[in-house]
Design a protein around this motif. Structure first.
Motif, PDB file in Angstrom:
ATOM      1  N   GLY A 163      -6.678   0.204   7.307  1.00 40.61           N
ATOM      2  CA  GLY A 163      -5.834  -0.971   7.054  1.00 40.61           C
ATOM      3  C   GLY A 163      -4.559  -0.955   6.029  1.00 40.61           C
ATOM      4  N   PHE A 164      -4.746   0.037   5.474  1.00 40.33           N
ATOM      5  CA  PHE A 164      -3.714   0.393   4.249  1.00 40.33           C
ATOM      6  C   PHE A 164      -2.948   1.595   4.510  1.00 40.33           C
ATOM      7  CE2 PHE A 164      -6.679  -2.485   2.386  1.00 40.33           C
ATOM      8  CZ  PHE A 164      -5.695  -3.234   1.722  1.00 40.33           C
ATOM      9  N   PRO A 165      -2.176   1.644   5.659  1.00 41.41           N
ATOM     10  CA  PRO A 165      -1.446   2.975   6.049  1.00 41.41           C
ATOM     11  C   PRO A 165      -0.391   3.547   4.975  1.00 41.41           C
ATOM     12  CG  PRO A 165      -0.499   1.241   7.212  1.00 41.41           C
ATOM     13  CD  PRO A 165      -1.763   0.533   6.420  1.00 41.41           C
ATOM     14  N   ASP A 166      -0.061   2.818   4.167  1.00 40.47           N
ATOM     15  CA  ASP A 166       0.788   3.340   3.012  1.00 40.47           C
ATOM     16  C   ASP A 166      -0.005   3.466   1.843  1.00 40.47           C
ATOM     17  OD1 ASP A 166       3.058   3.102   4.493  1.00 40.47           O
ATOM     18  OD2 ASP A 166       3.336   0.974   4.202  1.00 40.47           O
ATOM     19  N   GLY A 167      -1.457   3.450   1.830  1.00 41.68           N
ATOM     20  CA  GLY A 167      -2.055   3.681   0.844  1.00 41.68           C
ATOM     21  C   GLY A 167      -2.484   2.193  -0.314  1.00 41.68           C
ATOM     22  N   VAL A 168      -3.196   2.433  -0.898  1.00 43.66           N
ATOM     23  CA  VAL A 168      -3.508   1.411  -2.140  1.00 43.66           C
ATOM     24  C   VAL A 168      -4.064   1.856  -3.354  1.00 43.66           C
ATOM     25  CG1 VAL A 168      -5.875   0.718  -1.073  1.00 43.66           C
ATOM     26  CG2 VAL A 168      -4.684  -1.011  -2.264  1.00 43.66           C
ATOM     27  N   SER A 169      -3.799   1.512  -4.579  1.00 48.66           N
ATOM     28  CA  SER A 169      -4.504   1.925  -5.561  1.00 48.66           C
ATOM     29  C   SER A 169      -5.968   1.417  -5.490  1.00 48.66           C
ATOM     30  CB  SER A 169      -3.386   1.653  -6.962  1.00 48.66           C
ATOM     31  OG  SER A 169      -3.949   0.414  -7.359  1.00 48.66           O
TER      32      SER A 169
END
Length: 557
Positions: A280-286
């Motif tokens: 659900g986080f294609p751009d990544g998440v910290s």
């Protein structure tokens, strides 16, 4: 004098003559009361105490007006000490005609901005033009007040590093001041503390914490450290992805849920600079962002979060499951979920213990990232957490060296991370290499690297060493209560069955459920479970699944 209109800058008048003092304040309020807090004191000591409180609270002071002739502490002496607390405040000395020579001399002593002769009637001609000019000059300076928590300490103090990391991981804004910086020294003066008493923490309301424990720090900055009830449906021990997942699903489904975390929510995943393979986080998440969102989601559904409480024992008391804390407290529930995750293994090289927190860090220690600019950084470990830290630190560091004992990263790191690392020119991977020693003076300055293929050793300059060397569960608190494997991971469900037989001491007619431990009603999820997948997504999923099993358990009670 400590009334709470903190948003307004203050104008403080000091005069031992009550009549003069009231007249000064009356004239100032008439002109400036709408935009400034007009305060008065009748002695230098009282005024300094007020200034200390304002300093601790981050409340700005625009103008100081002091009468020259005051007993005990004259106006020049007061302004000289006030400069140490509020150096940007404009300074005015009230004098009689006979004291003008003293006022002129004070210009050199306290960098006086102006002196006013008493009386000044009418104020429209003799007072307001002076104050207007001083306020205009004050507004033009860079002196924005700091209202968030302030931490004062030594650059290479292990405890100061721990405090900063604690605040950062709990998503609490703070400002860091070193003791050898002017503002750090001013804050210590305001707090009546010394360099030997650091770290000194000043919270947003101005309360001072000197060398606090984690529990004292958590309470001082507004974190919840106590359970509001003695009994719950579900106690979740551990605030990593599995624990947060269970708290969200448990509370959202109506269970009275409390989550107990020793340090900060997020666990090891919360320290990851960027997770790019989470659904659900294609751009990544910290990791910090993910943990913060999950924490807020759990609280929204009514879960209770307790921070800075260390769990030391688990007991079964009839139908209740009791969790005991290191400080002697306890909390009970119908069910317990063990989601304590894992910690990084201890590095055995000489010097590593000595410099931990002073150049050597377990995990990413993101509070140190800004100090890695243009420096060589060394990372020990070949798993995803090490790769994510390397990519993050490479944005500022001169070179990031990844040290792994194996032949490559392929056996322990995700393919997407390996590809990223290969494309970043200032990341260098050293295979078959390990750290054998660390040394320095007051902080880490050098490490010794050994090539395990040739046996050759090399001493290199290094001020930052980040360790990601595998994981070990801290489950000693379960001794004698819950069955674990040889490595200390908690056994559950089918793993408890030996040749189709239920575990010793299991008295129920049914076998343990999938995530249920050797104690009925006690479940396990995430990395601390034996043979778990060691991935964020699987940990969250297990936390949610555990809640379903808790419902089954409660339905039969």
């Amino acid at each position: 004098m400590t009334s709470p209109a903190a948003a307004k800058p203050a104008i403080l008048s000091v005069d031992d003559d009550p009549g003069v003092s009231r007249a000064v304040v009356r004239d100032l309020r008439r002109r400036y009361g709408a935009d400034y807090r007009i305060l008065r004191a009748e002695s230098g000591a009282d005024a300094l105490e007020a200034l200390r409180e304002m300093k601790l609270r981050g409340q700005p002071v625009a103008v100081l007006i002091a009468d020259y002739r005051m007993p005990g502490m004259n106006g020049v002496e007061f302004l000289e000490q006030a400069m140490d607390l509020h150096p940007w405040a404009r300074r005015v000395l009230l004098t009689a005609y006979a004291d003008t020579n003293a006022a002129i001399e004070a210009i050199n002593v306290v960098d006086l901005d102006h002196y006013l002769l008493k009386p000044w009637d009418p104020p429209e001609e003799k007072l307001y033009p002076v104050i207007d000019a001083l306020l205009e000059a004050w507004r033009g300076d860079e002196h924005k007040p700091v209202t968030e928590t302030k931490v004062v300490g030594h650059r290479w103090s292990a405890r100061c590093s721990e405090v900063r990391e604690f605040l950062a991981r709990n998503q609490l804004p703070y400002r860091w001041y070193q003791v050898d910086e002017p503002e750090g020294a001013r804050l210590l003066t305001a707090a009546n503390a010394t360099e030997d008493q650091c770290p000194v923490i000043i919270n947003s309301t101005g309360d001072v914490l000197i060398m606090p424990t984690d529990a004292q720090l958590a309470e001082g900055v507004g974190l919840n450290t106590d359970a509001s009830s003695d009994f719950y449906d579900l106690i979740v021990v551990g605030g990593g992805p599995a624990g947060l997942g269970a708290a969200v699903y448990g509370a959202s489904e109506g269970l009275r849920t409390v989550l107990v975390e020793r340090t900060a929510t997020g666990g090891q995943a919360g320290q990851s600079s960027r997770i790019e393979n989470y659904l659900g986080f294609p751009d990544g998440v910290s990791g910090a962002q993910l943990a913060d969102r999950a924490r807020r989601q759990a609280v929204k559904f009514g879960a209770e979060l307790i921070t800075a409480r260390e769990v030391v024992a688990l007991e079964a008391c009839g139908a209740a499951r009791v969790v005991k804390f290191a400080d002697g407290g306890s909390v009970a529930a119908h069910s317990v979920l063990i989601a304590t995750g894992v910690n990084y293994r201890h590095h055995p090289a000489p010097g590593v213990d000595e410099y931990t927190g002073r150049g050597v860090y377990y995990g990413s220690a993101m509070t140190e990232a800004s100090d890695c600019a243009e420096k060589d950084v060394y990372i020990v470990g070949g798993a995803n957490s090490a790769g994510q830290a390397a990519v993050f630190l490479s944005r500022r560091a001169a070179t990031v060296h990844i040290l792994v004992r194996g032949e490559s990263l392929e056996s322990s790191m995700s393919h997407y991370l390996i590809q990223q690392i290969e494309q970043i020119p200032n990341i260098k991977v050293h295979t078959r290499t390990e750290v054998t020693a660390a040394d320095g003076d007051d902080h880490l300055e050098r490490i010794v690297l050994r090539n395990n293929e040739t046996g050759a050793e090399e001493k290199v300059d290094a001020e930052r060493l980040f360790l990601f060397i595998g994981a070990a569960p801290e489950t000693d608190w379960l001794d004698g209560m819950v069955k674990r494997d040889e490595a200390g991971y908690v056994l559950a469900g089918p793993d408890l069955m030996v040749d189709g037989e239920k575990p010793a001491g299991w008295e129920l007619p049914r076998p343990p459920q999938h995530l249920e431990t050797s104690v009925p009603g006690v479940f396990v999820a995430g990395d601390v479970r034996s043979e778990s997948a060691k991935r964020v997504a699987s940990a969250v999923g297990e936390g949610a699944m555990a809640v379903m099993l808790v419902h089954r358990w409660l339905a039969k009670q």
